[in-house]
Design a protein around this motif. Structure first.
Motif, short mmCIF file in Angstrom:
data_model
loop_
_atom_site.label_atom_id
_atom_site.label_comp_id
_atom_site.label_asym_id
_atom_site.label_seq_id
_atom_site.Cartn_x
_atom_site.Cartn_y
_atom_site.Cartn_z
N GLU A 1 -39.09 39.69 54.23
CA GLU A 1 -38.81 40.23 52.90
C GLU A 1 -37.38 40.74 52.80
O GLU A 1 -36.71 40.53 51.78
N LEU A 2 -36.89 41.41 53.84
CA LEU A 2 -35.51 41.88 53.84
C LEU A 2 -34.54 40.71 53.80
O LEU A 2 -33.53 40.75 53.09
N GLU A 3 -34.83 39.66 54.55
CA GLU A 3 -33.98 38.46 54.54
C GLU A 3 -33.95 37.83 53.16
O GLU A 3 -32.89 37.47 52.65
N ARG A 4 -35.12 37.69 52.57
CA ARG A 4 -35.24 37.06 51.26
C ARG A 4 -34.46 37.85 50.21
O ARG A 4 -33.87 37.27 49.31
N ALA A 5 -34.47 39.17 50.32
CA ALA A 5 -33.77 40.02 49.37
C ALA A 5 -32.26 40.09 49.66
O ALA A 5 -31.51 40.68 48.89
N GLY A 6 -31.83 39.53 50.79
CA GLY A 6 -30.41 39.56 51.15
C GLY A 6 -30.00 40.86 51.82
O GLY A 6 -28.81 41.17 51.88
N ASN A 7 -30.98 41.61 52.35
CA ASN A 7 -30.69 42.89 52.98
C ASN A 7 -30.81 42.86 54.50
O ASN A 7 -30.88 43.91 55.13
N PHE A 8 -30.83 41.69 55.07
CA PHE A 8 -30.97 41.53 56.52
C PHE A 8 -30.27 40.24 56.91
O PHE A 8 -30.27 39.28 56.13
#
Length: 86
Positions: free
Chosen positions: A29-36
């Motif tokens: 989820e963090l990757e998908r949101a661009g936060n990881f």
């Protein structure tokens, strides 16, 4: 002459989970949101992350948590205003 791509270190999921003890779905989820940092495939069956990017992400999170945040001014509330006992 050292090639910078050859000196980079990549980590697989099991090592990532040791550094960041959260569920796989949270990481997705963090990757998908661009936060990881984004993972990438070395082969069709081998997914890795760049260790340097992960360490930078951890440092940013740590810095965000140590920032001093002033509490909100409760006198400006629109609902449940603070009572003044005089």
């Amino acid at each position: 002459m050292n090639d910078p791509i050859l000196t980079k270190r990549f980590i697989r999921r099991n090592e990532l989970r040791k550094l960041i003890p959260v569920a796989d779905t949270t990481i997705y989820e963090l990757e998908r949101a661009g936060n990881f940092p984004k993972r990438f495939n070395l082969t069709a069956r081998c997914v890795v992350w760049d260790l340097e990017e992960i360490e930078e992400w951890i440092a940013e999170r740590r810095a965000a948590l140590t920032k001093k945040v002033s509490p909100p001014d409760v006198r400006q509330r629109k609902t449940r205003p603070v009572r003044r006992d005089t």
